[in-house]
Design an enzyme around this catalytic site. Structure first.
Site, PDB file in Angstrom:
ATOM      1  N   ASP A 193       8.612  -7.500  10.027  1.00  0.00           N
ATOM      2  CA  ASP A 193       7.428  -6.651   9.901  1.00  0.00           C
ATOM      3  C   ASP A 193       7.805  -5.479   9.000  1.00  0.00           C
ATOM      4  O   ASP A 193       8.399  -4.500   9.431  1.00  0.00           O
ATOM      5  CB  ASP A 193       6.976  -6.169  11.291  1.00  0.00           C
ATOM      6  CG  ASP A 193       5.728  -5.276  11.199  1.00  0.00           C
ATOM      7  OD1 ASP A 193       5.394  -4.831  10.086  1.00  0.00           O
ATOM      8  OD2 ASP A 193       5.110  -5.024  12.249  1.00  0.00           O
ATOM      9  N   PHE A 230       6.774  -1.266  17.340  1.00  0.00           N
ATOM     10  CA  PHE A 230       5.350  -0.965  17.122  1.00  0.00           C
ATOM     11  C   PHE A 230       4.835  -1.942  16.081  1.00  0.00           C
ATOM     12  O   PHE A 230       5.240  -1.902  14.921  1.00  0.00           O
ATOM     13  CB  PHE A 230       5.092   0.474  16.668  1.00  0.00           C
ATOM     14  CG  PHE A 230       3.603   0.749  16.621  1.00  0.00           C
ATOM     15  CD1 PHE A 230       2.922   1.184  17.740  1.00  0.00           C
ATOM     16  CD2 PHE A 230       2.863   0.502  15.459  1.00  0.00           C
ATOM     17  CE1 PHE A 230       1.539   1.384  17.722  1.00  0.00           C
ATOM     18  CE2 PHE A 230       1.475   0.693  15.429  1.00  0.00           C
ATOM     19  CZ  PHE A 230       0.819   1.143  16.568  1.00  0.00           C
ATOM     20  N   LYS A 232      -0.408  -1.670   4.981  1.00  0.00           N
ATOM     21  CA  LYS A 232      -0.397  -0.258   4.574  1.00  0.00           C
ATOM     22  C   LYS A 232      -0.407  -0.068   3.053  1.00  0.00           C
ATOM     23  O   LYS A 232      -1.461  -0.131   2.448  1.00  0.00           O
ATOM     24  CB  LYS A 232       0.796   0.457   5.215  1.00  0.00           C
ATOM     25  CG  LYS A 232       0.678   0.546   6.741  1.00  0.00           C
ATOM     26  CD  LYS A 232       1.650   1.548   7.309  1.00  0.00           C
ATOM     27  CE  LYS A 232       1.785   1.467   8.811  1.00  0.00           C
ATOM     28  NZ  LYS A 232       0.707   2.135   9.541  1.00  0.00           N
TER      29      LYS A 232
HETATM   30  C1  LIG Z   1       5.594  -1.785  11.592  1.00  0.00           C
HETATM   31  C2  LIG Z   1       4.115  -1.774  11.815  1.00  0.00           C
HETATM   32  N1  LIG Z   1       3.482  -2.922  12.064  1.00  0.00           N
HETATM   33  C3  LIG Z   1       2.136  -2.971  12.250  1.00  0.00           C
HETATM   34  C4  LIG Z   1       1.387  -1.818  12.213  1.00  0.00           C
HETATM   35  C5  LIG Z   1      -0.093  -1.879  12.447  1.00  0.00           C
HETATM   36  O1  LIG Z   1      -0.805  -1.642  11.275  1.00  0.00           O
HETATM   37  P1  LIG Z   1      -2.374  -1.267  11.327  1.00  0.00           P
HETATM   38  O2  LIG Z   1      -2.480   0.102  11.909  1.00  0.00           O
HETATM   39  O3  LIG Z   1      -2.824  -1.335   9.893  1.00  0.00           O
HETATM   40  O4  LIG Z   1      -3.029  -2.305  12.179  1.00  0.00           O
HETATM   41  C6  LIG Z   1       2.016  -0.590  11.961  1.00  0.00           C
HETATM   42  C7  LIG Z   1       1.234   0.676  11.939  1.00  0.00           C
HETATM   43  O5  LIG Z   1       1.743   1.759  12.047  1.00  0.00           O
HETATM   44  C8  LIG Z   1       3.415  -0.558  11.772  1.00  0.00           C
HETATM   45  O6  LIG Z   1       4.073   0.584  11.543  1.00  0.00           O
END
Ligand SMILES: Cc1ncc(COP(=O)(O)O)c(C=O)c1O
Length: 405
Positions: free
Chosen positions: A226, A141, A255
């Protein structure tokens, strides 16, 4: 109609239904506690999917935001601002890297990481134009944009949203043989979550991240971690990669970088990689704004104390011990590291959603994923007693449901 019902009705009438929230209408929140519009209190055990690692309304973060609100909030990158440089310097230092590219949301950081990796592949590795590949893991994700869902393996995230962006190869998560077979001459990068959050807090085997590092070094590809959800204290270290003793080439952060106050994300890397981006090639009106930089700076200061990483380890001890005790009592498996847990509920006693609803009734907020999993990610200001209290509520909910099946 009580205030909760009225607030839910208006949301239902005027918002796109792209979420299915629990029936809790937040009015205010402080630390680990949320109060709804009818005055009921809840222990927040989700922390905005780790955006609220420092709790709601952390005094240092609010003070930084308030001070900056009175100075300047948005300059765009057409001009410099006096907050961005110091923030980037601190963040690069925290990551042991040289350069920062600030954005706003997590998905934008991922998009930026993809562009930066492709740029590196063409200019440094010598991949023929438009031929670069990025290897990703199944179950990932990384956000919701069209390019990012192009390499999602979740059909719900993709169906009806094509055509998709080419240039991604998906291999099973936690499978180094498959990864090794997929990384080649055209590979710009391997992009993975060091722990897969949305998949249900899936922790890879020991040696997986080190294996990615080795494969990337051998085949000359960038390792892009990530850490948008796993990073910034949640796992009991600043980064999940750090726990594995591994340094990626690029960190993607988001986040908690905005302290739950403003959206702040960033790509953090070396001069050799991020230095390849030239004026006009990438940007964002809000990315690097002084309000975001002031709050982000205060976040980095909190992390530099090490207090929150230590708190995540302490919370993790209590949380994981308590959750493991529930295996066989309505729980089938528990995964996670630090203050982060994925809990599989025995489908015979109910869905993850039903357990979350029952917990909310008892004053504990968590969220389900993939049908039968619930996730715990409490703010790192939560006390051991509060965690024990939440575990007692979960025990009650599981016992009540077991007695009805
Ligand atoms: C590992 C990871 N990458 C990217 C994102 C995307 O972040 P955003 O919702 O701020 O676009 C998330 C969101 O849950 C995430 O958990």
């Amino acid at each position: 109609m009580n205030r909760t019902t009225a607030a839910i009705k208006i949301e239902r009438d005027v918002l796109a239904h792209n979420y299915h929230p629990l029936s809790v209408v937040v009015e205010r929140a402080e630390g680990s506690w949320i109060t709804d519009v009818d005055g009921k209190r809840y222990l927040d055990c989700l922390a905005g999917y780790s955006a609220l690692n420092f709790g709601h309304g952390h005094p240092a973060l609010l003070a930084a935001a308030r001070a900056q609100l009175a100075r300047a909030t948005l300059t765009s990158r057409a001009f410099h601002n006096d907050r961005l440089g110091p923030f980037a310097a601190k963040l690069a230092d925290l990551c042991g890297m040289h350069l920062v590219l600030p954005m706003n949301t997590g998905a934008e950081a991922v998009e930026t990481g993809i562009k930066v990796a492709r740029r590196w592949a063409y200019q440094v590795k010598g991949v023929p134009a438009d031929d670069a590949e990025i290897v990703v893991a199944a179950g990932n994700f990384h956000g919701r944009t069209t390019t990012v869902v192009s390499f999602s393996t979740d059909e719900q995230a993709r169906t009806g949203f094509g055509p998709f962006t080419p240039g991604f190869t998906v291999v099973p998560y936690d499978d180094l043989d498959a990864l090794e077979a997929a990384v080649g001459e055209r590979t710009a990068a391997v992009l993975v979550e060091p722990i897969q959050g949305e998949a249900g807090v899936v922790v890879p085997s020991d040696g997986y991240l080190a294996g990615i590092r080795r494969i990337c070094d051998d085949r000359r590809a960038l390792f892009v971690a990530d850490e948008i959800q796993s990073g910034l204290g949640r796992v009991g270290a600043t980064f999940a990669c750090e726990l594995a003793g591994v340094r990626p080439d690029i960190y993607l952060l988001g986040k908690a970088l905005g302290g739950g106050v403003v959206p702040v994300s960033a790509v953090v890397s070396s001069r050799d990689v991020l230095g390849l981006i030239r004026p006009g090639e990438h940007g964002s009106t809000f990315g690097g704004n002084p309000l975001a930089a002031a709050v982000g700076s205060a976040v980095v200061d909190l992390l530099a104390t090490g207090e929150y990483q230590a708190a995540a380890r302490r919370i993790g001890d209590v949380l994981h011990r308590g959750l493991r005790d529930l295996i066989g009592h309505g729980v089938t498996a528990v995964r996670g590291v630090g203050a982060w847990a994925g809990v599989d509920i025995d489908p015979a006693i109910g869905s993850g959603r039903q357990i979350c609803e029952a917990l909310a009734e008892r004053g504990v907020l968590v969220k389900d994923t993939h049908g039968s999993t619930i996730r715990f990610a409490p703010p790192l200001v939560t006390t051991d007693d509060e965690i024990r209290w939440a575990l007692d509520r979960l025990r009650e909910v599981l016992a009540a449901r077991q007695s009805t099946v």
